[in-house]
Scaffold this active site. Sequence first.
Site, mmCIF file in Angstrom:
data_model
loop_
_atom_site.group_PDB
_atom_site.id
_atom_site.type_symbol
_atom_site.label_atom_id
_atom_site.label_comp_id
_atom_site.label_asym_id
_atom_site.label_seq_id
_atom_site.Cartn_x
_atom_site.Cartn_y
_atom_site.Cartn_z
ATOM 1 C CG HIS A 186 5.213 5.346 -4.778
ATOM 2 N ND1 HIS A 186 5.783 4.654 -5.830
ATOM 3 C CD2 HIS A 186 5.760 4.825 -3.648
ATOM 4 C CE1 HIS A 186 6.647 3.780 -5.370
ATOM 5 N NE2 HIS A 186 6.650 3.841 -4.046
ATOM 6 C CD GLU A 187 2.831 7.575 -11.954
ATOM 7 O OE1 GLU A 187 1.849 7.952 -11.267
ATOM 8 O OE2 GLU A 187 2.713 7.112 -13.105
ATOM 9 C CD GLN A 212 10.612 -6.944 -2.105
ATOM 10 O OE1 GLN A 212 10.468 -6.771 -0.911
ATOM 11 N NE2 GLN A 212 9.867 -6.300 -2.993
ATOM 12 C CE LYS A 216 13.576 2.852 -3.486
ATOM 13 N NZ LYS A 216 13.204 2.056 -2.382
ATOM 14 N N GLY A 250 0.819 -1.206 0.000
ATOM 15 C CA GLY A 250 0.000 0.000 0.000
ATOM 16 C C GLY A 250 0.856 1.260 0.000
ATOM 17 N N GLY A 268 9.195 -4.237 -8.405
ATOM 18 C CA GLY A 268 10.045 -3.113 -8.795
ATOM 19 C C GLY A 268 11.523 -3.451 -8.647
ATOM 20 C CG HIS A 299 3.288 0.931 -5.444
ATOM 21 N ND1 HIS A 299 3.444 2.003 -4.594
ATOM 22 C CD2 HIS A 299 3.923 -0.108 -4.858
ATOM 23 C CE1 HIS A 299 4.135 1.619 -3.531
ATOM 24 N NE2 HIS A 299 4.445 0.352 -3.665
HETATM 25 O O1 PAF Z 1 7.975 -4.558 -1.890
HETATM 26 C C1 PAF Z 1 7.003 -4.662 -1.112
HETATM 27 O O2 PAF Z 1 6.115 -3.821 -1.083
HETATM 28 C C2 PAF Z 1 6.933 -5.857 -0.177
HETATM 29 O O3 PAF Z 1 8.185 -6.211 0.274
HETATM 30 C C3 PAF Z 1 6.177 -7.053 -0.769
HETATM 31 C C4 PAF Z 1 6.896 -7.629 -1.989
HETATM 32 C C5 PAF Z 1 4.773 -6.652 -1.163
HETATM 33 C C6 PAF Z 1 6.090 -8.177 0.268
HETATM 34 O O4 PAF Z 1 5.435 -7.746 1.409
#
Ligand code: PAF
Length: 283
Positions: free
Chosen positions: A34-35, A153, A149, A31, A147, A37
């Site tokens: 922003h742009e 991850q 960014k 949640g 992303g 997402h």
């Molecule tokens: O990048 C995120 O917003 C979070 O780490 C994710 C991938 C939704 C997991 O909670």
Amino acid sequence: MQTATTLEVLRSALAQLRAEGKRVALVATMGALHEGHLTLVREARRRADAVVTSIFVNPKQFGQNEDLDAYPRQLAQDSALLEAEGVDLLWAPTVTAMYPHGFTSNVSVSGVSEGLCGAQRPGHFDGVATVVLKLFNQVQPDVALFGEKDWQQLSVIRRMARDLDLTQPHVDAIIGAPTVREADGLALSSRNRYLSPEQRAQAAALPQAMRETIAALAAGSAVAPTLAALEAHLLQAGFDSVDYAQLVDAESLTPLEMHGERRARLLVAARIGGTRLIDNMAV
Ligand code: PAF
């Protein structure tokens, strides 16, 4: 746009999309959209017939002294943004729907999750991997977008998808989308809102210093002193500390001592006031 807050509703909405023969894309978020997402959502729409976006502030990926309670929550506003982007289904589970009483499982991806942010934030990537695996099982997407960014991850998720046969064909189904930046180069992040106007202006030094570093490396400067100069630049520009500034192999994330042999990525995490900013760029 339909909103599901329970697995039952999610499953029946997904069954409907599947019955219509639709390919489903997942955009997982916490949640505070922003742009960056919304760019993922638009890319998802290009790659599939239906887009499912999840909003879940995942407690398992926050450390004890991190900003779980303060993390921005604005479901109504986010929901309106997603609706305007043509998202088909919003999956917004409660913490108990995601982690029912008695939940004890943990997904740990060794190697790529250990250095960089993983070393600074113990358990963070276990929390990410655990929730993303759950989201994959819940939504069973044909394609999922994340992303660039959050490069580490993305690397952890790609590794997990390959190792656990999550998607078919597994590598191509995890799409990394380029980082969206402000006019001065600062990468968009939900945490930028924590910056005061003065800190926000100072924060632009991060992408600037990274670009200078990349130019210096391309011109043949040695890696260690160039990274030391990057840290010095950030501290001089008003950052309080630099958690790490590393040149790594773009896939395995192993540190590189020389530039030029392999596909490299520059990853930096630095703190300004109480806010930790991360960024990465291809070298
Ligand atoms: O990048 C995120 O917003 C979070 O780490 C994710 C991938 C939704 C997991 O909670």
